[in-house]
Design a protein around this motif. Structure first.
Motif, short mmCIF file in Angstrom:
data_model
loop_
_atom_site.label_atom_id
_atom_site.label_comp_id
_atom_site.label_asym_id
_atom_site.label_seq_id
_atom_site.Cartn_x
_atom_site.Cartn_y
_atom_site.Cartn_z
N ALA A 190 0.84 -1.29 0.02
CA ALA A 190 0.03 0.01 -0.22
C ALA A 190 0.82 1.32 -0.09
O ALA A 190 0.57 2.29 -0.58
N ASP A 191 1.98 1.14 0.86
CA ASP A 191 2.83 2.29 0.83
C ASP A 191 3.40 2.67 -0.68
O ASP A 191 3.53 3.89 -1.06
N LEU A 192 4.02 1.56 -1.18
CA LEU A 192 4.57 1.57 -2.48
C LEU A 192 3.56 2.06 -3.55
O LEU A 192 3.85 3.17 -4.28
N MET A 193 2.43 1.84 -3.49
CA MET A 193 1.06 2.04 -4.44
C MET A 193 0.70 3.62 -4.30
O MET A 193 0.46 4.38 -5.25
N LEU A 222 14.48 -1.22 -14.74
CA LEU A 222 15.79 -1.74 -14.92
C LEU A 222 16.38 -1.43 -13.39
O LEU A 222 16.99 -2.37 -12.91
N LEU A 223 16.14 -0.23 -12.85
CA LEU A 223 16.43 -0.15 -11.20
C LEU A 223 15.69 -1.32 -10.45
O LEU A 223 16.62 -1.84 -9.35
N ASN A 224 14.58 -1.51 -10.57
CA ASN A 224 13.82 -2.48 -9.89
C ASN A 224 14.69 -3.77 -9.74
O ASN A 224 14.67 -4.52 -8.92
N SER A 225 14.96 -3.97 -11.15
CA SER A 225 15.44 -5.62 -11.12
C SER A 225 16.84 -5.68 -10.42
O SER A 225 16.96 -6.83 -10.28
N TYR A 275 11.07 2.10 -3.28
CA TYR A 275 10.23 3.39 -2.99
C TYR A 275 10.78 4.56 -3.71
O TYR A 275 10.29 5.53 -4.25
N ALA A 276 12.26 4.57 -3.92
CA ALA A 276 12.96 5.61 -4.48
C ALA A 276 12.73 5.70 -5.90
O ALA A 276 12.50 6.86 -6.56
N VAL A 277 12.61 4.52 -6.55
CA VAL A 277 12.48 4.62 -8.15
C VAL A 277 11.13 4.92 -8.47
O VAL A 277 10.77 5.00 -9.76
N TYR A 285 7.35 7.33 -11.81
CA TYR A 285 5.79 6.99 -12.26
C TYR A 285 5.26 8.46 -12.43
O TYR A 285 4.10 8.58 -13.10
N VAL A 286 5.89 9.51 -12.12
CA VAL A 286 5.35 10.74 -12.36
C VAL A 286 5.52 11.06 -13.97
O VAL A 286 4.76 11.76 -14.36
#
Length: 442
Positions: free
Chosen positions: A279-282, A322-325, A334-336, A340-341
């Motif tokens: 939920a925090d991430l979303m 790429l960064l999440n992987s 959370y940073a990357v 999504y902006v």
């Protein structure tokens, strides 16, 4: 003023619908894992079943959404909105009652069947409604606002989920979904997109049965034209811009489908995420999306154009994955998520480009066509990403790279980005638009 009032009721309808259907997303991974693999953070069965469901839904929506879009050109947007919004209530009610293994499988079956019609239909019809009421010059801003309202609903729903128990989450979602249908039926004004001789009510009274054979024959011919896949093929083959937009929509949806098929399970296995952390991430993702769609997109779209915004959004999606992987710590997702902006402007920009390729009588069919292409991608996506995620999150991985499936999601966005750079500016007048009536398919 009447059109603006109609749009405000549409925005409320979309807000309530998105709030209800998508507020359960942070909880559904935990519910699935608890029902299928209690006490575990890794479960191949959950990944495969989720992927299978997504593929089946994609096959259904591939047929249904273009048909629903075209039917709305004849019968009006409001009549066709009623069906998917009503069907979406049923799965929520099941999990609101119980989340045991037995009820989860009942939910799984009902969710699969109802989503074949409801998945993506509300967005498709809402976009067509906006195109009915807004001129081309202002359409990209209006579509951005519509998408932003939907994303704001996800923010509010996710925030509510953060402070509700799992049972309460599904109970509130079911109630709001019912309220959305009631509100839409009471307040939303309909739009009729075809001349009055062809606009017909979907439900006929007894006195209507006695109409002439000639008029009945005309209705049959209208339905035959609606159900023909030839119109969809004509749209894809009649405009280079439209066909390239469809190509972008395919790879964009292939990537988005991969998020559902593997990303959340990757976070679960790698960082032991639970409902609250999802939920925090979303919340971060959707707050950024809301800001972008409500403020940035209406400001910059008229300046740099939808085509450049589309490319920016797709490239940001590639960087995000790429960064999440290769995420090395729990704070990285959370940073990357801030990317999504930019990523969130891709879909509304694409839809605006599509809306300018057709005349006012084909908006439902055009949006339905793109939704159908996206649905086809959603069939293929879990067939690719679910096995990859299950393999690389298990002990049988050919090499140690738990985020390999996530990196492959980013590659799909890169393909969409490359194709988006070849899309030329959409026409801003009626000249050069596709007209389905110009392409008759026997």
């Amino acid at each position: 003023m009447e059109k603006l009032a109609g749009l405000s009721h549409l925005f409320v309808t979309v807000f309530l619908s998105n709030f209800a259907v998508l507020m359960v997303n942070p909880a559904i991974t935990d519910v699935t894992m608890a029902a299928l693999c209690p006490g575990k953070d890794q479960c191949s069965l959950a990944i495969y079943l989720s992927g299978l469901q997504q593929a089946i839904i994609g096959m259904g929506t591939l047929v249904m959404i273009p048909l629903i879009g075209k039917l709305s050109d004849v019968y009006g947007r409001k009549a066709l909105l009623t069906l998917p919004m009503t069907l979406s209530i049923l799965p929520l009610v099941i999990l609101a009652y119980s989340r045991s293994t037995t009820y989860f499988y009942v939910y799984y079956v009902f969710r699969t069947l109802t989503a074949m019609t409801s998945e993506g239909s509300v967005q498709c019809l809402a976009l067509a409604y906006v195109a009915d009421n807004i001129s081309e010059g202002k359409r990209v801003s209006a579509i951005g606002v519509l998408t932003g309202v939907g994303t704001a609903a996800i923010v509010c729903g996710t925030l509510a989920t953060r402070f509700l128990s799992t049972a309460q989450t599904f109970q509130v979602a079911a109630f709001v979904a019912m309220a959305a249908v009631v509100y839409m039926r009471l307040f939303l004004k309909d739009t009729n997109r075809i001349n009055d001789a062809l606009v017909q009510p979907m439900l006929k009274s007894g006195s209507d049965v006695t109409k002439s054979d000639e008029e009945s024959s005309k209705k049959i011919q209208v339905f035959k034209r609606i159900s023909s896949m030839g119109e969809l093929i004509c749209l894809l083959s009649s405009s280079g811009t439209f066909s390239r937009a469809a190509f972008v929509a395919f790879f964009n949806s292939l990537a988005e489908g991969g998020l559902h098929a593997s990303l959340l399970y990757f976070f679960k296995a790698q960082f032991h995420f639970n409902k609250d952390q999802f939920a925090d991430l979303m919340l971060i993702v959707n707050i950024g999306g809301t800001f972008s769609q409500l403020l940035l997109m209406p400001t910059f779209a008229p300046i740099i154009g939808e085509e450049k915004l589309l490319s920016i959004g797709l490239f940001a999606g590639f960087l995000n994955m790429l960064l999440n992987s290769i995420a090395w710590s729990v704070w990285v997702p959370y940073a990357v998520a801030g990317f999504y902006v930019f990523t969130s402007v891709a879909t509304p920009s694409l839809r605006s480009i599509v809306s300018k390729q057709v005349g006012p009588m084909e908006q439902g069919m055009a949006q339905g066509c793109i939704s159908g292409v996206s649905s086809f991608a959603n069939i293929i996506s879990p067939l690719i990403y679910s096995p990859l995620a299950a393999l690389f999150l298990s002990d049988r991985a050919p090499f140690h790279f738990p985020g390999f499936s996530v990196m492959c999601i980013g590659l799909a966005w890169m393909m969409a980005f490359i194709a988006s750079t070849m899309i030329k500016a959409a026409p801003h007048s009626s000249r050069g638009k596709i007209s389905i009536k110009d392409y008759t398919v026997a």
